[in-house]
Write an enzyme that holds these catalytic residues in place. Structure first.
Site, PDB file in Angstrom:
ATOM      1  N   ARG A  92      37.245  39.564  44.767  1.00  0.00           N
ATOM      2  CA  ARG A  92      38.392  39.437  45.667  1.00  0.00           C
ATOM      3  C   ARG A  92      39.145  40.761  45.692  1.00  0.00           C
ATOM      4  O   ARG A  92      39.541  41.277  44.648  1.00  0.00           O
ATOM      5  CB  ARG A  92      39.316  38.309  45.188  1.00  0.00           C
ATOM      6  CG  ARG A  92      40.604  38.225  45.977  1.00  0.00           C
ATOM      7  CD  ARG A  92      41.431  36.989  45.633  1.00  0.00           C
ATOM      8  NE  ARG A  92      42.650  37.000  46.431  1.00  0.00           N
ATOM      9  CZ  ARG A  92      43.881  37.232  45.948  1.00  0.00           C
ATOM     10  NH1 ARG A  92      44.084  37.395  44.661  1.00  0.00           N
ATOM     11  NH2 ARG A  92      44.920  37.277  46.758  1.00  0.00           N
ATOM     12  N   HIS A 136      48.439  42.111  50.725  1.00  0.00           N
ATOM     13  CA  HIS A 136      48.822  42.031  49.310  1.00  0.00           C
ATOM     14  C   HIS A 136      49.932  43.073  49.088  1.00  0.00           C
ATOM     15  O   HIS A 136      49.808  44.005  48.325  1.00  0.00           O
ATOM     16  CB  HIS A 136      47.605  42.267  48.415  1.00  0.00           C
ATOM     17  CG  HIS A 136      47.751  41.733  47.015  1.00  0.00           C
ATOM     18  ND1 HIS A 136      46.827  40.890  46.428  1.00  0.00           N
ATOM     19  CD2 HIS A 136      48.708  41.927  46.077  1.00  0.00           C
ATOM     20  CE1 HIS A 136      47.206  40.610  45.187  1.00  0.00           C
ATOM     21  NE2 HIS A 136      48.355  41.219  44.949  1.00  0.00           N
ATOM     22  N   GLU A 182      50.512  35.446  47.870  1.00  0.00           N
ATOM     23  CA  GLU A 182      51.794  35.132  47.239  1.00  0.00           C
ATOM     24  C   GLU A 182      53.003  35.500  48.100  1.00  0.00           C
ATOM     25  O   GLU A 182      53.817  36.353  47.713  1.00  0.00           O
ATOM     26  CB  GLU A 182      51.901  35.830  45.875  1.00  0.00           C
ATOM     27  CG  GLU A 182      50.761  35.514  44.927  1.00  0.00           C
ATOM     28  CD  GLU A 182      51.022  35.964  43.498  1.00  0.00           C
ATOM     29  OE1 GLU A 182      52.003  36.685  43.268  1.00  0.00           O
ATOM     30  OE2 GLU A 182      50.241  35.577  42.607  1.00  0.00           O
ATOM     31  N   ASN A 307      46.989  30.930  42.706  1.00  0.00           N
ATOM     32  CA  ASN A 307      47.236  31.910  41.642  1.00  0.00           C
ATOM     33  C   ASN A 307      48.093  31.255  40.572  1.00  0.00           C
ATOM     34  O   ASN A 307      49.150  30.686  40.871  1.00  0.00           O
ATOM     35  CB  ASN A 307      47.974  33.140  42.179  1.00  0.00           C
ATOM     36  CG  ASN A 307      47.106  33.995  43.076  1.00  0.00           C
ATOM     37  OD1 ASN A 307      45.927  33.685  43.309  1.00  0.00           O
ATOM     38  ND2 ASN A 307      47.666  35.078  43.586  1.00  0.00           N
ATOM     39  N   TYR A 309      49.470  31.840  36.405  1.00  0.00           N
ATOM     40  CA  TYR A 309      49.552  32.627  35.169  1.00  0.00           C
ATOM     41  C   TYR A 309      50.217  31.870  34.026  1.00  0.00           C
ATOM     42  O   TYR A 309      49.813  31.954  32.887  1.00  0.00           O
ATOM     43  CB  TYR A 309      50.321  33.932  35.412  1.00  0.00           C
ATOM     44  CG  TYR A 309      49.539  34.902  36.268  1.00  0.00           C
ATOM     45  CD1 TYR A 309      48.656  35.795  35.683  1.00  0.00           C
ATOM     46  CD2 TYR A 309      49.649  34.894  37.652  1.00  0.00           C
ATOM     47  CE1 TYR A 309      47.907  36.671  36.445  1.00  0.00           C
ATOM     48  CE2 TYR A 309      48.895  35.762  38.436  1.00  0.00           C
ATOM     49  CZ  TYR A 309      48.029  36.644  37.820  1.00  0.00           C
ATOM     50  OH  TYR A 309      47.275  37.501  38.584  1.00  0.00           O
ATOM     51  N   GLU A 361      43.671  33.973  41.270  1.00  0.00           N
ATOM     52  CA  GLU A 361      44.152  34.851  40.208  1.00  0.00           C
ATOM     53  C   GLU A 361      44.498  34.019  38.988  1.00  0.00           C
ATOM     54  O   GLU A 361      45.121  32.958  39.108  1.00  0.00           O
ATOM     55  CB  GLU A 361      45.422  35.627  40.622  1.00  0.00           C
ATOM     56  CG  GLU A 361      45.189  36.715  41.629  1.00  0.00           C
ATOM     57  CD  GLU A 361      46.475  37.464  41.995  1.00  0.00           C
ATOM     58  OE1 GLU A 361      47.413  37.503  41.167  1.00  0.00           O
ATOM     59  OE2 GLU A 361      46.535  37.996  43.108  1.00  0.00           O
TER      60      GLU A 361
HETATM   61  C1  FCB Z   1      50.370  38.455  40.826  1.00  0.00           C
HETATM   62  C2  FCB Z   1      49.945  39.484  41.866  1.00  0.00           C
HETATM   63  C3  FCB Z   1      48.951  40.486  41.357  1.00  0.00           C
HETATM   64  C4  FCB Z   1      49.222  40.899  39.934  1.00  0.00           C
HETATM   65  C5  FCB Z   1      49.465  39.703  39.043  1.00  0.00           C
HETATM   66  C6  FCB Z   1      49.722  40.037  37.604  1.00  0.00           C
HETATM   67  O1  FCB Z   1      51.617  37.960  41.158  1.00  0.00           O
HETATM   68  O2  FCB Z   1      49.386  38.842  42.982  1.00  0.00           O
HETATM   69  O3  FCB Z   1      48.950  41.567  42.247  1.00  0.00           O
HETATM   70  O4  FCB Z   1      50.240  41.812  39.875  1.00  0.00           O
HETATM   71  O5  FCB Z   1      50.515  38.945  39.525  1.00  0.00           O
END
Ligand code: FCB
Length: 457
Positions: A92, A136, A182, A307, A309, A361
């Site tokens: 990607r 992006h 995002e 995405n 985290y 992500e």
């Molecule tokens: C996300 C972004 C990516 C990267 C990660 C850690 O929010 O899409 O570009 O910075 O965080």
């Protein structure tokens, strides 16, 4: 199911054995143009709002810029070889709008198209499916200076023109095209908190920007459908907010935080409306809509990019209660909490019935050090392993997930953190641009190979 009923501790016993994914599951890694390409003033590229943001004192923590980054513009062939070594089936990346259309409108830059031609052909020759994102965060600076960027409704038609041109030129070779990455970050971090370019601080402006981003998503999907049969979608980020305490005030606050992030984007894209509780909360800061906007935003999609985290933690107590963090916090200060990913995927499936999802992500920053040619990043292996199990659990509960992209292939420019935060499977030595696979890269490579073996056997 309301998200707060899904609050459950992480199982301490994530099994050592591999979860089994379907044979067609895509294994990938992700990057973005602004974070890796460099060559900021080469090949006819125009400046982006991030080029300008980096030049403003105090904006980027380490005072760095994106002039060179990972020099991927020149080293893309080597980077594709690293992907091949990993055994990736998918990659990607994002197109740089100012590289393809330096002013954001008008003339196309053929040298920019030629770069992505080479990249895509190199990927295909390596047996790696190219998954592209149109936006992006690197808005052409000329559009910001000329019309005010995403604050202007004119940005919608210009983005749709850009999307149509990319679809026309590359659509037949792309495995998927996502409109935005995002949009919450562009709107809220770019226009409300000021942490990201262009660094504004107004909630009303941020909400108007979010509406233009969503509208431009719908307009771009419509424009691209005319040009290509490639699968089309959007990539949204989620940091599921959990109430700090089992009290009504925290639950309400968490519900609103979820409304301002996940529901604010998922509802219009999949249900054709903005969440009523959030509109009421915003009052005069709510965006101005025109007739037909909501219908335009809600386009049939072929995939949803997710995405993820970490989770968020909402406390109405003063001082706020900290997150418990059983599995620890990474170098970004983000808690490892993979159960929130399982819960999120199951919830999105049930509440929105989306098309197949990709984890576009997922990853962590770690204070990696290259010591005698090796980067020992055991915490990243643990993170990756736990999140792959979390995806598998969600799939067992009915969520349809088609692929997983680790963020990121390479250490790169982490926005306002500059180069200080390392997310890569490959370590980048910025002094000489040398790439070194970290222990996690070796682990992911072996994991992918085992999945392939099991799928064959
Ligand atoms: C996300 C972004 C990516 C990267 C990660 C850690 O929010 O899409 O570009 O910075 O965080």
């Amino acid at each position: 199911m309301p998200f707060h009923t899904m609050h459950a501790p992480n199982p301490p016993d994530t099994p050592d054995t591999d979860p089994l994914f379907p044979a067609h599951f895509q294994w990938g890694a992700a990057t973005a143009a602004q974070q890796i390409e460099g060559a900021a003033r080469e090949g006819g590229r125009g400046p982006s709002i991030w080029d300008a943001f980096c030049a403003e004192p105090g904006r980027i923590k380490d005072g760095s810029n994106v002039d060179v980054a990972c020099d991927h513009y020149h080293r893309y062939a080597e980077d594709v070889r690293h992907m091949q070594w990993l055994g990736l089936g998918a990659y990607r990346f994002s197109f740089s709008w100012p590289r393809l259309q330096p002013e954001g409108r008008g003339a196309w830059n053929e040298a920019g198209f030629a770069f992505y031609d080479r990249l895509i052909d190199t990927l295909l020759a390596a047996g790696i499916q190219p998954h592209a994102t149109l936006y992006h965060w690197d808005l052409p600076l000329a559009l910001y200076a000329g019309i005010g960027g995403w604050r202007s409704r004119d940005s919608v038609a210009l983005f749709a023109d850009y999307a149509a041109e990319v679809a026309r030129r590359f659509g037949d070779r792309l495995a998927s095209i996502a409109t935005h990455n995002e949009p919450w970050c562009t709107a809220t971090l770019g226009h409300e908190t000021g942490q990201f370019a262009p660094g504004h601080r107004s909630r009303a402006e941020a909400m108007q920007v979010s509406h233009h981003l969503l509208l431009s998503h719908g307009a771009a999907i419509q424009a691209m459908r005319v040009e290509t049969a490639a699968p089309l979608g959007i990539v949204l980020n989620h940091t599921p907010p959990y109430p700090a305490e089992a009290v009504e005030a925290d639950r309400r606050a968490a519900r609103l935080a979820d409304g301002l992030s996940t529901r604010w984007y998922m509802d219009p894209v999949f249900l054709g409306s903005y969440p009523a509780d959030v509109l009421a909360h915003l009052g005069a800061d709510a965006p101005q809509l025109q007739g037909g906007d909501l219908a335009r935003i809600r386009q049939p999609l072929d995939f949803l990019g997710v995405n993820f985290y970490t989770r968020g933690f909402v406390s109405t107590r003063s001082p706020a209660l900290p997150a418990p963090g059983v599995l620890g916090f990474n170098d970004m200060g983000w808690e490892t909490y993979p159960d929130a990913l399982t819960a999120l995927l199951v919830r999105l499936s049930r509440e929105y019935m989306p098309p197949p999802m990709y984890i576009t992500e997922n990853g962590m920053a770690h204070a990696d050090a290259l010591v005698q040619g090796r980067v020992a990043d055991a915490p990243r292996i643990d993170y990756l392993r736990r999140h792959l199990h979390a995806v598998a659990r969600a799939m067992a509960l009915g969520a349809e997930v088609a692929g997983y992209f680790y963020w990121s292939l390479l250490d790169n420019f982490e926005w306002d953190s500059g180069y200080a935060k390392r997310f890569g499977l490959f370590h980048v030595d910025y002094a000489n641009q040398q790439r070194t696979p970290k222990d996690s890269a070796h682990w992911y490579r072996d994991f992918i190979a085992r999945q392939r073996q099991r799928a064959r056997g």
